[in-house]
Design a protein around this motif. Structure first.
Motif, PDB file in Angstrom:
ATOM      1  N   GLY A 161      37.403 -38.159 -40.201  1.00 44.73           N
ATOM      2  CA  GLY A 161      36.484 -37.600 -39.531  1.00 44.73           C
ATOM      3  C   GLY A 161      36.043 -36.594 -40.588  1.00 44.73           C
ATOM      4  N   THR A 162      34.940 -35.833 -39.926  1.00 44.78           N
ATOM      5  CA  THR A 162      34.073 -35.166 -40.887  1.00 44.78           C
ATOM      6  C   THR A 162      34.024 -33.419 -40.527  1.00 44.78           C
ATOM      7  OG1 THR A 162      32.179 -35.420 -39.109  1.00 44.78           O
ATOM      8  CG2 THR A 162      32.311 -36.914 -41.020  1.00 44.78           C
ATOM      9  N   SER A 163      35.273 -33.201 -39.486  1.00 43.33           N
ATOM     10  CA  SER A 163      35.478 -32.005 -39.251  1.00 43.33           C
ATOM     11  C   SER A 163      35.641 -31.149 -40.355  1.00 43.33           C
ATOM     12  CB  SER A 163      36.316 -31.798 -38.025  1.00 43.33           C
ATOM     13  OG  SER A 163      37.682 -32.476 -38.395  1.00 43.33           O
ATOM     14  N   ILE A 164      35.380 -29.655 -40.015  1.00 45.64           N
ATOM     15  CA  ILE A 164      35.858 -28.954 -41.435  1.00 45.64           C
ATOM     16  C   ILE A 164      37.288 -28.772 -41.564  1.00 45.64           C
ATOM     17  CG2 ILE A 164      35.958 -26.138 -41.871  1.00 45.64           C
ATOM     18  CD1 ILE A 164      33.385 -25.870 -40.277  1.00 45.64           C
ATOM     19  N   SER A 165      37.554 -29.316 -42.913  1.00 46.11           N
ATOM     20  CA  SER A 165      38.795 -29.086 -43.152  1.00 46.11           C
ATOM     21  C   SER A 165      38.796 -29.112 -44.777  1.00 46.11           C
ATOM     22  CB  SER A 165      39.706 -30.207 -42.932  1.00 46.11           C
ATOM     23  OG  SER A 165      39.376 -31.354 -43.162  1.00 46.11           O
TER      24      SER A 165
ATOM     25  N   GLY B 272      32.077 -39.326 -36.873  1.00 47.88           N
ATOM     26  CA  GLY B 272      31.648 -37.955 -36.687  1.00 47.88           C
ATOM     27  C   GLY B 272      30.223 -37.867 -37.160  1.00 47.88           C
TER      28      GLY B 272
ATOM     29  N   PRO C  60      28.643 -33.816 -42.123  1.00 45.34           N
ATOM     30  CA  PRO C  60      29.453 -32.420 -42.350  1.00 45.34           C
ATOM     31  C   PRO C  60      28.445 -31.429 -42.965  1.00 45.34           C
ATOM     32  CG  PRO C  60      29.611 -34.191 -44.096  1.00 45.34           C
ATOM     33  CD  PRO C  60      28.766 -34.770 -43.125  1.00 45.34           C
TER      34      PRO C  60
ATOM     35  N   TRP D 122      28.314 -28.219 -42.784  1.00 45.20           N
ATOM     36  CA  TRP D 122      29.113 -27.254 -43.112  1.00 45.20           C
ATOM     37  C   TRP D 122      29.324 -27.185 -44.694  1.00 45.20           C
ATOM     38  CZ3 TRP D 122      33.868 -28.424 -45.145  1.00 45.20           C
ATOM     39  CH2 TRP D 122      34.246 -29.702 -44.818  1.00 45.20           C
TER      40      TRP D 122
ATOM     41  N   PHE E 253      39.064 -22.613 -38.691  1.00 41.95           N
ATOM     42  CA  PHE E 253      38.247 -23.838 -38.463  1.00 41.95           C
ATOM     43  C   PHE E 253      37.848 -23.962 -36.943  1.00 41.95           C
ATOM     44  CE2 PHE E 253      41.046 -25.845 -41.940  1.00 41.95           C
ATOM     45  CZ  PHE E 253      40.114 -25.446 -43.022  1.00 41.95           C
ATOM     46  N   ASN E 254      38.497 -23.203 -36.028  1.00 44.65           N
ATOM     47  CA  ASN E 254      38.020 -23.472 -34.748  1.00 44.65           C
ATOM     48  C   ASN E 254      38.226 -22.056 -34.104  1.00 44.65           C
ATOM     49  OD1 ASN E 254      40.899 -23.749 -34.243  1.00 44.65           O
ATOM     50  ND2 ASN E 254      40.533 -25.734 -34.755  1.00 44.65           N
TER      51      ASN E 254
ATOM     52  N   ALA F 204      34.481 -21.931 -38.246  1.00 43.48           N
ATOM     53  CA  ALA F 204      33.569 -23.097 -38.591  1.00 43.48           C
ATOM     54  C   ALA F 204      32.457 -22.735 -39.590  1.00 43.48           C
ATOM     55  CB  ALA F 204      33.218 -23.555 -37.418  1.00 43.48           C
TER      56      ALA F 204
END
Length: 341
Positions: A11-15, A42, A45, A47, A204-205, A223
């Motif tokens: 995925g492309t979520s913040i990590s 996703g 990104p 971010w 992150f969340n 985020a």
């Protein structure tokens, strides 16, 4: 045309894992003899604040990789690619062995699938020697490509010591092994001794409602972009990072590069990152860690010495070194396995 390489992301979520993989893709793609793309479901990104990220939004398990030479997986649930594209060179890029976290997440049922995946992946890349040794229990070849840091973002050039002492807690609260709960208990004790201390949380969340049952930080940030987290490091006196398990621990070198000392766990990957002369603490000994932090805040000379040591450590993580190793190993494995295993 050169070699065509596909990085497969969950995925492309913040990590940190997504950040590092996309950094690889972007840097490799600048080389004229490589055409590198990332595939992930996703949104873009944003971010990450990288320009021209070669990312294709698609389910990587359904993409037609017929024209790709090397497929690089990044998570254990991508095992079907090794079956569908077994005539190609597949490499697994490991930033943390997933099997080490199952007991904390209550997901022991996934262990057979994870172990089967690591048996299937005959060539693996890691980000440090700790992980390299950790996954050598599985068959195949393991190469350590190292970890890099973007010094354009993470640096101490704009650092100004805050007028009020600020302690930054970094990590994902809803992953128990990240140690955020322990850090919150610790700063609660610190506040009793030093009520003027300002506690800043970044994750992150948004888990602030759950965290406030333990301790209410003075600031909450969720985020955040790459430049924002760098500014939070630079505006803090100390960073607290107390995981029980880690693959690498990117916040450590990010904070050190920004001139902010880190109170970090005494665990194997962080020992490797920090070297033998940087003090680490037990994530479970709250009293001892509180005393250590208090001694730092009360001694500007000791704090300055730790800051200088941290800056020296951070300079070891040049992306130029990583890119040289990564390209060399990619070409070496391609020469040996041009048609898969």
């Amino acid at each position: 045309m050169g070699l065509k390489i596909a990085y497969v992301l969950p995925g492309t979520s913040i990590s940190g894992g997504v950040k590092v993989a996309l950094d690889h893709v972007t840097r490799l793609n600048r080389l004229p003899f490589l055409k590198t793309r990332a595939f992930a479901l996703g949104p873009s990104p944003d971010w990450l604040e990288m320009s021209n990220v070669p990312l294709i939004s698609a389910d990587p398990l359904k993409v037609d990789f017929s024209d790709v030479d090397i497929i690089i997986t990044t998570f254990f649930n991508q095992g079907s690619l090794y079956e569908r594209w077994n005539h190609k060179l597949l490499i697994h890029f490991c930033q943390g062995y997933e099997g080490d976290y199952l007991e904390y997440l209550g997901k022991e049922s996934l262990r057979p699938e994870i172990e089967a995946f690591y048996h299937r992946a005959k060539v693996k890349f890691t980000v440090n020697r700790f992980l390299c040794q950790r996954i050598k229990e599985f068959p195949g070849e393991v190469y350590n490509v190292g970890q890099g840091l973007d010094y354009r973002c993470f640096n101490s050039e704009k650092r100004k010591e805050p007028e009020q002492e600020r302690v930054l807690i970094v990590g994902q609260y809803d992953l128990p092994f990240k140690g955020v709960e322990i850090a919150l208990i610790l700063v609660q004790r610190l506040k009793e001794i030093r009520p003027e201390l300002k506690v800043v949380r970044v994750g992150f969340n948004d888990t602030s409602a759950e965290e406030k049952k333990i301790f209410t930080a003075d600031e909450y940030h969720w985020a955040v972009s790459t430049s924002q987290i760098a500014e939070l490091y630079r505006s803090s006196t100390l960073t607290i990072f107390l995981p029980e398990k880690e693959g690498f621990g990117l916040p450590v070198i990010e904070s050190l590069a920004c001139g902010t000392p880190v109170v970090a766990s005494d665990i194997p990957p962080l020992r490797e990152t920090c070297g033998g002369d940087y003090p680490l603490v037990s994530p479970h000994n709250v009293s001892e860690t509180v005393h250590f932090i208090y001694s730092l805040l009360d001694d500007p000379i000791k704090l300055a010495a730790l800051r200088n040591a941290g800056l020296r450590i951070s300079k070891k993580f040049s992306y130029n070194k990583v890119l040289c190793r990564l390209v060399a190993i990619l070409l070496w494995t391609w020469i040996r396995f041009p048609n898969g295993y």
